[in-house]
Design a protein around this motif. Structure first.
Motif, PDB file in Angstrom:
ATOM      1  N   ARG A 101       0.825  -1.198   0.000  1.00 34.01           N
ATOM      2  CA  ARG A 101       0.000   0.000   0.000  1.00 34.01           C
ATOM      3  C   ARG A 101       0.865   1.256   0.000  1.00 34.01           C
ATOM      4  NH1 ARG A 101      -2.279   3.544   3.941  1.00 34.01           N
ATOM      5  NH2 ARG A 101      -0.466   2.959   5.157  1.00 34.01           N
ATOM      6  N   PHE A 102       0.479   2.238  -0.812  1.00 35.36           N
ATOM      7  CA  PHE A 102       1.123   3.552  -0.788  1.00 35.36           C
ATOM      8  C   PHE A 102       0.428   4.442   0.231  1.00 35.36           C
ATOM      9  CE2 PHE A 102       2.731   2.403  -4.964  1.00 35.36           C
ATOM     10  CZ  PHE A 102       3.986   2.982  -4.947  1.00 35.36           C
ATOM     11  N   GLN A 113       1.390  -3.086  -1.466  1.00 35.77           N
ATOM     12  CA  GLN A 113       1.019  -1.771  -1.994  1.00 35.77           C
ATOM     13  C   GLN A 113       2.164  -0.764  -1.927  1.00 35.77           C
ATOM     14  OE1 GLN A 113      -2.826  -0.414  -0.565  1.00 35.77           O
ATOM     15  NE2 GLN A 113      -3.556  -2.506  -0.423  1.00 35.77           N
ATOM     16  N   GLU A 156       3.755  -2.941  -9.603  1.00 39.68           N
ATOM     17  CA  GLU A 156       2.377  -2.460  -9.555  1.00 39.68           C
ATOM     18  C   GLU A 156       2.129  -1.717  -8.246  1.00 39.68           C
ATOM     19  OE1 GLU A 156      -0.627  -5.408 -10.745  1.00 39.68           O
ATOM     20  OE2 GLU A 156       1.040  -6.734 -11.185  1.00 39.68           O
ATOM     21  N   ALA A 157       1.226  -0.743  -8.309  1.00 37.86           N
ATOM     22  CA  ALA A 157       0.931   0.048  -7.117  1.00 37.86           C
ATOM     23  C   ALA A 157       0.242  -0.777  -6.046  1.00 37.86           C
ATOM     24  CB  ALA A 157       0.065   1.250  -7.481  1.00 37.86           C
ATOM     25  N   SER A 158      -0.487  -1.811  -6.436  1.00 39.02           N
ATOM     26  CA  SER A 158      -1.144  -2.670  -5.451  1.00 39.02           C
ATOM     27  C   SER A 158      -1.288  -4.066  -6.025  1.00 39.02           C
ATOM     28  CB  SER A 158      -2.521  -2.110  -5.083  1.00 39.02           C
ATOM     29  OG  SER A 158      -3.163  -2.958  -4.158  1.00 39.02           O
ATOM     30  N   THR A 205      12.764  13.114  -3.999  1.00 41.23           N
ATOM     31  CA  THR A 205      12.384  11.853  -3.351  1.00 41.23           C
ATOM     32  C   THR A 205      13.051  11.636  -2.005  1.00 41.23           C
ATOM     33  OG1 THR A 205      14.168  10.620  -4.406  1.00 41.23           O
ATOM     34  CG2 THR A 205      12.075  10.763  -5.603  1.00 41.23           C
ATOM     35  N   LEU A 214       7.444   2.639 -10.643  1.00 38.83           N
ATOM     36  CA  LEU A 214       6.747   3.327  -9.547  1.00 38.83           C
ATOM     37  C   LEU A 214       7.468   4.611  -9.127  1.00 38.83           C
ATOM     38  CD1 LEU A 214       5.831   0.200  -7.354  1.00 38.83           C
ATOM     39  CD2 LEU A 214       4.365   1.447  -8.955  1.00 38.83           C
ATOM     40  N   THR A 262       7.225   7.671 -10.199  1.00 34.96           N
ATOM     41  CA  THR A 262       6.375   8.859 -10.054  1.00 34.96           C
ATOM     42  C   THR A 262       5.503   8.782  -8.810  1.00 34.96           C
ATOM     43  OG1 THR A 262       4.716   7.858 -11.512  1.00 34.96           O
ATOM     44  CG2 THR A 262       6.350   9.321 -12.534  1.00 34.96           C
ATOM     45  N   ALA A 263       5.266   7.567  -8.298  1.00 40.64           N
ATOM     46  CA  ALA A 263       4.438   7.415  -7.095  1.00 40.64           C
ATOM     47  C   ALA A 263       5.129   7.968  -5.854  1.00 40.64           C
ATOM     48  CB  ALA A 263       4.087   5.931  -6.877  1.00 40.64           C
ATOM     49  N   ILE A 264       6.457   8.098  -5.894  1.00 39.24           N
ATOM     50  CA  ILE A 264       7.179   8.667  -4.757  1.00 39.24           C
ATOM     51  C   ILE A 264       7.714  10.055  -5.078  1.00 39.24           C
ATOM     52  CG2 ILE A 264       7.775   6.424  -3.756  1.00 39.24           C
ATOM     53  CD1 ILE A 264      10.628   6.826  -4.969  1.00 39.24           C
TER      54      ILE A 264
END
Length: 381
Positions: free
Chosen positions: A4-5, A50, A193-195, A281, A319, A321-323
């Protein structure tokens, strides 16, 4: 388990992890000083991955209500109420105690209850202590924590019973005869994957399909404050000849995302790799050319060496860009613990380490086991 993010509140991954380290030290020192801190029955539970932490679905009550709880070997209280409100049932009993725990990136305080708790797969506990939060912070998107760390970490979390320990879910599964050994094994896997559900907790034994070769067991370190947690002694080398960290004490921890090492060790690692700090980051950043030359890190634990490959040392590029990073950059998952070596907690082998190596948290025998997995040499990232 699900990954999980949740990057709200503390900024970067590194800042969140470093805040957690400070809290782990404070809790250990408070306990040591005695002052309060402001296989026959081996059952596996799926965990959902996640990318920042792992969560598991836990049922509480009769009839049950399902809560999504973070899996944490660095704490030992189980509690709900951060998201979904606690629902009392026919098996709910309130105790006389208030309960509170402070974490690096948040806290909770509330009331202690006991209730029936199920982790799935027949893993049902009668009379498990459950904290019910009346106030919490730092746990957006989840309902609380299932703490599977050493039981002594619960001392001082109750009031007025400040000296009382609270058996963990693992302890109670064992004492109630649901599992045959007082241990839990952890299998995480890298992901792009994000989750995704790709983790597994195995209570009471190990899952031979999740590791390769032998499990290398080492005793819990005697060096404080790492000894208060699932602590081990290890050394780290970069490539074949560059010592990064001489044999010293640290911990293995599901609740920390990165691999954290002492500040002097990180300086050596940064020089060896040529990495530069990335402001966006908080992580170290490599050029593509530097990544092409990146060498393995070698962790020696109990005389056995485990190889963390170049691919395992980077954040999953899918991933980035998610951080808050750039999609085309390469970020390292090794960061600073915030203090120099020699302080008794000089590294944390966090989630990014555990995604490459199987871990057995053996409470009964005060030891930790580490093994290679099919993902040790994967090029997922």
């Amino acid at each position: 388990m699900a990954k999980r993010f949740n990057l709200t509140g503390s900024g970067t991954l590194l800042a969140r992890d470093q805040a957690r380290v400070k809290n782990l030290r404070a809790r250990a020192n408070a306990r040591l000083s005695g002052t309060p801190l402001s296989s026959d029955a081996v059952i596996s539970v799926p965990a959902d991955n996640q990318a920042v932490d792992y969560v598991i679905n836990v049922e509480v009550g009769t009839p049950p209500t399902t809560y999504s709880l973070l899996v944490d070997t660095g704490s030992s209280n189980t509690w709900v109420g951060a998201g979904k409100s606690f629902v009392q049932s026919s098996t709910t009993r309130q105790t006389r105690d208030a309960v509170s725990v402070t974490y690096g990136s948040g806290f909770f305080e509330g009331t202690e209850f006991t209730d029936t708790v199920s982790l799935g797969g027949g893993l049902t506990i009668n009379g498990q202590s459950i904290g019910v939060a009346t106030e919490s912070e730092g746990f957006d998107g989840v309902d609380g924590i299932v703490g599977i760390g050493p039981v002594d970490l619960t001392v001082g979390t109750l009031s007025p019973d400040t000296t009382t320990t609270i058996p963990t879910v693992t302890d109670n599964l064992f004492s109630q005869g649901v599992i045959t050994e007082d241990l839990v094994s952890v299998s995480f896997e890298p992901t792009t994957e994000a989750s995704v559900v790709n983790g597994e907790l195995t209570f009471g034994g190990t899952d031979s399909s999740k590791f390769t070769g032998a499990i290398n067991f080492v005793p819990i370190t005697t060096t404080s404050p790492a000894s208060e947690f699932f602590g081990i002694n290890q050394s780290i080398k970069y490539g074949t000849s560059t010592s990064i960290l001489s044999t010293t004490a640290g911990i293995v921890d599901t609740g920390t995302t990165l691999i954290l090492i002492a500040t002097d060790a990180l300086s050596k690692y940064q020089r060896a790799t040529g990495a530069v700090p990335d402001n966006a980051t908080g992580l170290l950043r490599l050029t593509q050319a530097q990544f092409a030359k990146l060498q393995s890190l070698f962790f020696t634990i109990g005389g056995v060496t485990f190889e963390l490959t170049p691919n395992a040392q980077i954040w999953p590029r899918a991933l980035n860009t998610a951080i808050g990073g750039n999609a085309n950059s390469v970020y390292l998952i090794v960061g600073s613990i915030g203090t120099p070596s020699g302080e008794g907690l000089d590294f944390i082998n966090g989630q990014t380490f555990l995604e490459r190596f199987y871990a057995v948290f053996d409470t009964a025998n005060s030891r930790i086991g580490i093994a290679n997995t099919p993902f040790t040499t994967a090029t997922t990232n």
